[in-house]
Enzyme design. Structure first.
Site, PDB file in Angstrom:
ATOM      1  CB  SER A 272      39.896  44.750  38.881  1.00 19.52           C
ATOM      2  OG  SER A 272      40.977  45.579  39.126  1.00 19.52           O
TER       3      SER A 272
ATOM      4  CG  ASP B 255      39.833  45.003  42.722  1.00 18.02           C
ATOM      5  OD1 ASP B 255      40.575  45.886  42.248  1.00 18.02           O
ATOM      6  OD2 ASP B 255      40.118  43.792  42.673  1.00 18.02           O
TER       7      ASP B 255
HETATM    8 MG    MG Z   1      42.240  45.720  40.872  1.00 23.92          MG
END
Ligand code: MG
Ligand code: 16G
Length: 545
Positions: free
Chosen positions: A65, A279
């Site tokens: 992420s 992400d």
């Molecule tokens: Mg994320």
């Protein structure tokens, strides 16, 4: 069992560094990429078991992420596209930490405990983000699946929410959509163009959005979406990964925490901009004013925009459905006040972490959930969807109701209900602003955020802090909550709470108050209380400049 023999042989190629202990945390495993090869192999095994157990396709996403490029991570996706059920997170941790020679025993224990029929087929979807480590790590996941005899489909580079979407499509036999990228883009872009038909006379400027892709997967995928959008929305994509480093001085987390523009974006006062995280499951909006001041529209502002749009449509459609907004303790006090007292919608507060918000939102006909950091989506219950579809198909209703039903129907289609999705949220926000003829500044003035500050405190063991009331009050260590209560009383419109982070070895402190100086002072004083009462290490927290 033949498969266990295979696991035993293959696991030797993905050895666990002896003594390394990691935990399946708020969003799976996340740490420096070079510690993760064995974890990936083992999560391939776990996903295969989970698939056999649920008799459904399971997802495995390789990403860290918004963390720096050097990190990586992995999270599992359950059959309906939701995050792995918490009762299995413990198995993830067990498998991750079991030493090499004990791996088969641990695996067999899980099979036994869950009464898994090993003869059942397993199906696992795998996706990865753009990190340089993701290719070999996702191969390790595929190796794990193969070792246990599971079938896999490698989606390669996808955003986290795209993989959640694919899993849901697959397990609903295509009812939710086609389990392909093409299917995803066409469902979302068609819904967008239907909604955009209801916007009148937009200038090219109004159709223009600047997107900061955090130099990650979101930049690539939003570009793929672009070709499906025709002229309804014009995107300028910055930090598209062609030059800069992933999440470095850009992306939703940077913009939200630093409250400033990302690097590399060129804007004029009033231009509408948004940032994705690494992400693409978070989004925040922002603009600068004529004085050059930065204005952030975070998850709370997004939840307010979406829920007021939906509430108006429900009124116009004459549908009596219960709508609620789910937030966490980080939601700005002004947003909660506005939602409860002006908009008069139900507001719920849960612990931090997407799964908690998601579950709370499932309890309503329509549950809008957002974390202040920009992760969120909208859930429609099956009953609510049914009523909306029924109304849209009704030929005996007046034009106003018909139009509202049509807009609600397309709103359902534009939303990725499996998890927060920056691309889908972006399209919904753009559609709402277009339909309402609203500028980003007008959206911003719905309510004014209370000044706030977030700080971190290092302590020797952050688990000494236990919280209750959706993390808004500390139960331990003794005296800490009383100290916070006393400090809060010194300031106007003040609120503060502390909680152990689920992703970093720190205690997080949040404070808000009537002025930035007061929010800063309160956050500092609460940090000192944590440092003093919860075993602070290193230097005592210093006041903010
Ligand atoms: Mg994320
Ligand atoms: C994870 C969570 C996010 C939460 C954050 C809190 C998911 C998919 N992500 O990134 O929702 O806001 O952790 O981090 O659940 P913290 O515990 O370090 O404050």
């Amino acid at each position: 069992m033949a498969h266990f023999k295979e696991v035993s042989q293959q696991s030797g190629l993905h050895p666990k560094p002896a003594g390394l202990v990691l935990q399946y945390g708020t969003a799976g495993f996340r740490t420096n990429a070079n510690q993760l090869d064995h974890i990936m192999f083992r999560m391939g095994l776990l996903a295969t078991l989970r698939s056999k157990k649920t008799k459904a396709t399971i997802g495995v996403m390789v990403t860290a992420s918004h963390n720096p490029e050097e990190d990586n991570g992995v999270k599992l996706i359950d059959p309906m596209g939701e995050m792995l059920t918490s009762s299995w997170e413990g198995y993830g941790t067990q498998l991750a930490n079991t030493e090499q020679e004990e791996l088969l025993t641990t695996l067999k224990d899980i099979v036994e405990k869950e009464a898994i029929d090993m003869s059942h087929e397993a199906n696992v979807f795998v996706g990865k983000d753009t990190r340089s480590s993701s290719a070999s790590l996702s191969q390790a996941v595929l190796d794990g699946i193969k070792a246990l005899g599971g079938h896999s489909k490698d989606y390669g580079l996808v955003t986290t929410p795209q993989l959640h979407y694919m899993v849901c499509c697959q397990n609903t036999q295509g009812k939710y959509g086609d389990a392909t990228l093409e299917g995803y883009y066409s469902k979302l872009s068609q819904a967008f163009s239907q909604l955009a038909k209801n916007a009148s006379n937009r200038t090219d400027d109004q159709k223009h959005l600047r997107v900061d892709g955090a130099n990650g997967i979101g930049a690539i995928k939003v570009r793929e979406l672009e070709s499906h959008l025709k002229k309804d929305l014009q995107l300028s994509i910055f930090n598209d990964g062609s030059r800069g480093k992933l999440n470095h001085q850009c992306g939703a987390d940077f913009v939200k925490v630093q409250q400033k523009l990302p690097i590399g974006i060129k804007i004029n006062p009033g231009d509408r901009c948004c940032s994705f995280d690494g992400d693409a499951d978070r989004i925040v909006y922002y603009y600068t004013d004529s004085k050059g001041h930065f204005h952030l529209l975070d998850g709370d502002k997004i939840a307010t925009l979406i829920s007021s749009f939906l509430k108006e449509l429900l009124n116009e459609a004459g549908l009596d459905l219960k709508i609620a907004v789910v937030q966490t303790a980080y939601a700005n006090g002004s947003s909660t006040y506005y939602l409860e007292n002006t908009m008069k919608v139900i507001v719920r507060c849960t612990k931090t972490g997407v799964k908690h918000l998601h579950h709370a939102a499932q309890e309503f006909d329509i549950g809008v959930y957002f974390e202040a950091n920009g992760h969120g989506t909208v859930l429609f219950s099956r009953g609510a969807e049914g009523k909306i579809q029924q109304l849209a198909a009704d030929t005996n209703i007046n034009d106003e109701r018909k139009k509202a039903a049509f807009l609600l129907q397309n709103t359902i289609n534009i939303i990725n209900q499996t998890v927060g999705d920056a691309i889908s949220d972006m399209l919904l926000i753009e559609a709402i602003l277009a339909i309402k003829g609203m500028t980003v500044q007008q959206w911003d003035t719905i309510y004014s955020d209370l000044p706030n500050r977030q700080l971190k405190v290092k302590v020797s063991d952050r688990r000494v802090i236990e919280t209750t009331d959706a993390e808004r009050r500390a139960v331990t260590p003794a005296g800490l909550q009383d100290a916070i209560d006393d400090l809060v009383k010194k300031y106007k419109q003040a609120r503060s709470f502390v909680r152990p982070s689920g992703t970093e070895d720190v205690v997080r402190v949040y404070a808000e108050a009537d002025t930035q100086e007061n929010a800063d002072a309160l956050a500092h004083e609460v940090s000192l209380a944590v440092y003093g009462l919860a075993g602070g290490v290193g230097d005592e927290p210093k006041p903010l400049q």
